[in-house]
Design an enzyme around this catalytic site. Structure first.
Site, PDB file in Angstrom:
ATOM      1  N   TYR A 208       0.847  -1.194   0.000  1.00 10.08           N
ATOM      2  CA  TYR A 208       0.000   0.000   0.000  1.00 10.08           C
ATOM      3  C   TYR A 208       0.878   1.237   0.000  1.00 10.08           C
ATOM      4  O   TYR A 208       2.083   1.162   0.232  1.00 10.08           O
ATOM      5  CB  TYR A 208      -0.913   0.011   1.232  1.00 10.08           C
ATOM      6  CG  TYR A 208      -0.151   0.079   2.535  1.00 10.08           C
ATOM      7  CD1 TYR A 208       0.320  -1.074   3.145  1.00 10.08           C
ATOM      8  CD2 TYR A 208       0.125   1.299   3.127  1.00 10.08           C
ATOM      9  CE1 TYR A 208       1.042  -1.014   4.326  1.00 10.08           C
ATOM     10  CE2 TYR A 208       0.847   1.370   4.319  1.00 10.08           C
ATOM     11  CZ  TYR A 208       1.304   0.216   4.903  1.00 10.08           C
ATOM     12  OH  TYR A 208       2.021   0.273   6.063  1.00 10.08           O
TER      13      TYR A 208
ATOM     14  N   GLU B  24      29.186  -1.596  34.124  1.00  8.64           N
ATOM     15  CA  GLU B  24      30.433  -2.197  33.610  1.00  8.64           C
ATOM     16  C   GLU B  24      31.343  -1.150  32.990  1.00  8.64           C
ATOM     17  O   GLU B  24      32.543  -1.368  32.834  1.00  8.64           O
ATOM     18  CB  GLU B  24      30.114  -3.285  32.592  1.00  8.64           C
ATOM     19  CG  GLU B  24      29.649  -4.586  33.220  1.00  8.64           C
ATOM     20  CD  GLU B  24      29.476  -5.676  32.178  1.00  8.64           C
ATOM     21  OE1 GLU B  24      30.482  -6.164  31.647  1.00  8.64           O
ATOM     22  OE2 GLU B  24      28.313  -6.030  31.891  1.00  8.64           O
TER      23      GLU B  24
ATOM     24  N   SER C  76       5.918   7.594   7.972  1.00  8.17           N
ATOM     25  CA  SER C  76       6.705   8.201   9.062  1.00  8.17           C
ATOM     26  C   SER C  76       8.156   7.747   9.051  1.00  8.17           C
ATOM     27  O   SER C  76       8.979   8.270   9.800  1.00  8.17           O
ATOM     28  CB  SER C  76       6.047   7.947  10.414  1.00  8.17           C
ATOM     29  OG  SER C  76       6.256   6.634  10.846  1.00  8.17           O
TER      30      SER C  76
ATOM     31  N   LYS D 235       7.279   0.741  19.530  1.00  6.16           N
ATOM     32  CA  LYS D 235       6.695  -0.199  18.577  1.00  6.16           C
ATOM     33  C   LYS D 235       7.425  -1.518  18.731  1.00  6.16           C
ATOM     34  O   LYS D 235       8.654  -1.548  18.737  1.00  6.16           O
ATOM     35  CB  LYS D 235       6.832   0.358  17.154  1.00  6.16           C
ATOM     36  CG  LYS D 235       6.077  -0.463  16.114  1.00  6.16           C
ATOM     37  CD  LYS D 235       6.108   0.176  14.726  1.00  6.16           C
ATOM     38  CE  LYS D 235       5.242  -0.643  13.763  1.00  6.16           C
ATOM     39  NZ  LYS D 235       5.222  -0.079  12.405  1.00  6.16           N
TER      40      LYS D 235
HETATM   41  N1  ASP Z   1       5.540   2.851   7.339  1.00  5.76           N
HETATM   42  C1  ASP Z   1       4.304   3.307   7.917  1.00  5.76           C
HETATM   43  C2  ASP Z   1       4.545   4.648   8.577  1.00  5.76           C
HETATM   44  O1  ASP Z   1       5.201   4.675   9.588  1.00  5.76           O
HETATM   45  C3  ASP Z   1       3.789   2.290   8.883  1.00  5.76           C
HETATM   46  C4  ASP Z   1       2.527   2.683   9.636  1.00  5.76           C
HETATM   47  O2  ASP Z   1       2.048   3.780   9.634  1.00  5.76           O
HETATM   48  O3  ASP Z   1       1.988   1.783  10.304  1.00  5.76           O
HETATM   49  O4  ASP Z   1       4.104   5.642   8.089  1.00  5.76           O
END
Ligand code: ASP
Length: 355
Positions: free
Chosen positions: A52, A312, A85, A191
């Site tokens: 997508y 350490e 993103s 995440k």
């Molecule tokens: N690659 C996408 C983004 O970070 C993944 C998402 O939105 O779930 O924009």
């Protein structure tokens, strides 16, 4: 009944329902949606297609897909960016943060909802939580399935996100992240899964609360300093200092550290093995870098636990900073902001304890 009587009755009914609507709208919180793209605005070629394009739908289409939002808030939308993103950058962070501060400074808006891709949501949310100068609610939502998917999760996340902005308990909690019926503090969330809708987790501390069909329950409060109480201001900034993350592993060389510094990094975050460890070769080069003014933060590539100071590695001797609970991307955010104030590792270590 005379025709004129029927018409008068109808007019009175319309006037009453208009007044009821106006009265209800006056009681609802006024919320601004700032859209930035992401899978939540993503479109597939067909509902069963695997691939997508992120950020294909605009803010109004996203809001139209969610039933009953008008019962929660009076909503206006703005499109700030249309990106996946993975392409998030300092420039958009500053634009977004300045817009949030401007919108919330006025009396016309009670809270902000941001739609955002999930890949870097944990970083943007922490950045915003450190620089937003209002205690009005700021909530971020994303989705793991595109808008066109079977069982898309975006509309439910938007509905719950709006409900959290509208909830009185969201005030003063800093930037919150809402996905899959769970509310997270920006500082804690990460995440954890590449594709599952159950991807966001606050591993060390647990979530801030839960939200089910718009009903909100809060858990523990946040005990770290948030935007209004931090020393960071982005008002006059048009860029942020460069900070790179270097991933540690068996047989790690110092080559990437050298390259980062040669290319202008003012700070280095190491995603260390275990409790922020790395090879002797990497330690040597970083010790020299720290002596020459580059700020070095030891974080961990592990998903849980705390990077302890002087465990350490002798941080006092080497002039390093230990990241505590902050993972590498969040350490990078805090170090970028810290470097707008100082290069003193002792002061920066204090910031890692406070924020
Ligand atoms: N690659 C996408 C983004 O970070 C993944 C998402 O939105 O779930 O924009």
């Amino acid at each position: 009944m005379a025709r004129s009587t029927v018409l008068c009755g109808l007019a009175a009914l319309i006037a009453t329902s208009c007044m009821t609507f106006a009265a209800r709208a006056a009681e609802l919180p006024r919320l601004r949606v700032l859209a930035t793209g992401g899978t939540i605005a993503g479109a597939q070629a067909s509902a069963t297609d695997y691939g997508y394009k992120s950020g294909a739908y605009d803010v109004n289409s996203l809001l139209k897909a969610v039933p009953n939002l008008d019962k929660l808030a009076v909503i206006t939308g703005e499109q700030l960016a249309s990106i996946g993103s993975q392409d998030m950058n300092d420039e958009i962070w500053l634009k977004l943060a300045k817009r949030i501060n401007a919108v919330l400074a006025g009396t016309g808006t009670d809270g902000v909802l941001i739609t955002h891709g999930t890949d870097t949501l944990e970083e943007t949310s922490y950045f915003l939580s450190l620089v937003t100068k209002s205690d009005k609610p700021v909530v971020m939502v994303g989705s793991m399935r595109p808008a066109t998917a079977v069982s898309a999760d975006g509309p439910g996340n938007i509905y719950n996100g709006v409900a959290v902005v509208a909830d009185a308990g969201a005030k003063g909690k800093g930037t919150l992240v809402v996905l899959n019926d769970t509310i997270h503090y920006a500082r804690n969330v990460m995440k954890t899964d590449t594709t599952s809708v159950q991807t966001f987790a606050s591993i060390n501390r647990g979530p801030a609360g839960v939200v089910h069909t718009g009903k909100v329950t809060w858990f523990e409060p946040m005990d770290r300093k948030l935007g209004p109480a931090t020393e960071f201001s982005i008002d006059d900034l048009d860029r942020l200092p460069r900070v790179d993350i270097i991933y540690a592993h068996a047989n790690m060389s110092a080559d990437l550290i050298d390259a980062a510094i040669r290319n202008g990094a003012k700070g280095i975050v190491v995603a260390g093995v275990g409790d922020g460890n790395m090879t002797a070769a990497a330690l040597d080069v970083l010790t020299r870098a720290a002596k020459s003014g580059v700020v070095v933060v030891r974080s961990t590539r592990l998903p849980a636990g705390i990077v302890l100071r002087n465990n350490e590695v002798n941080d006092d001797e080497k002039g390093f900073v230990a990241s505590g609970e902050l993972n590498p991307p969040k350490s990078r955010v805090l170090l970028q902001l810290a470097l707008t104030r100082t290069t003193d590792p002792v002061r920066i270590q204090k910031m890692f304890y406070e924020y």
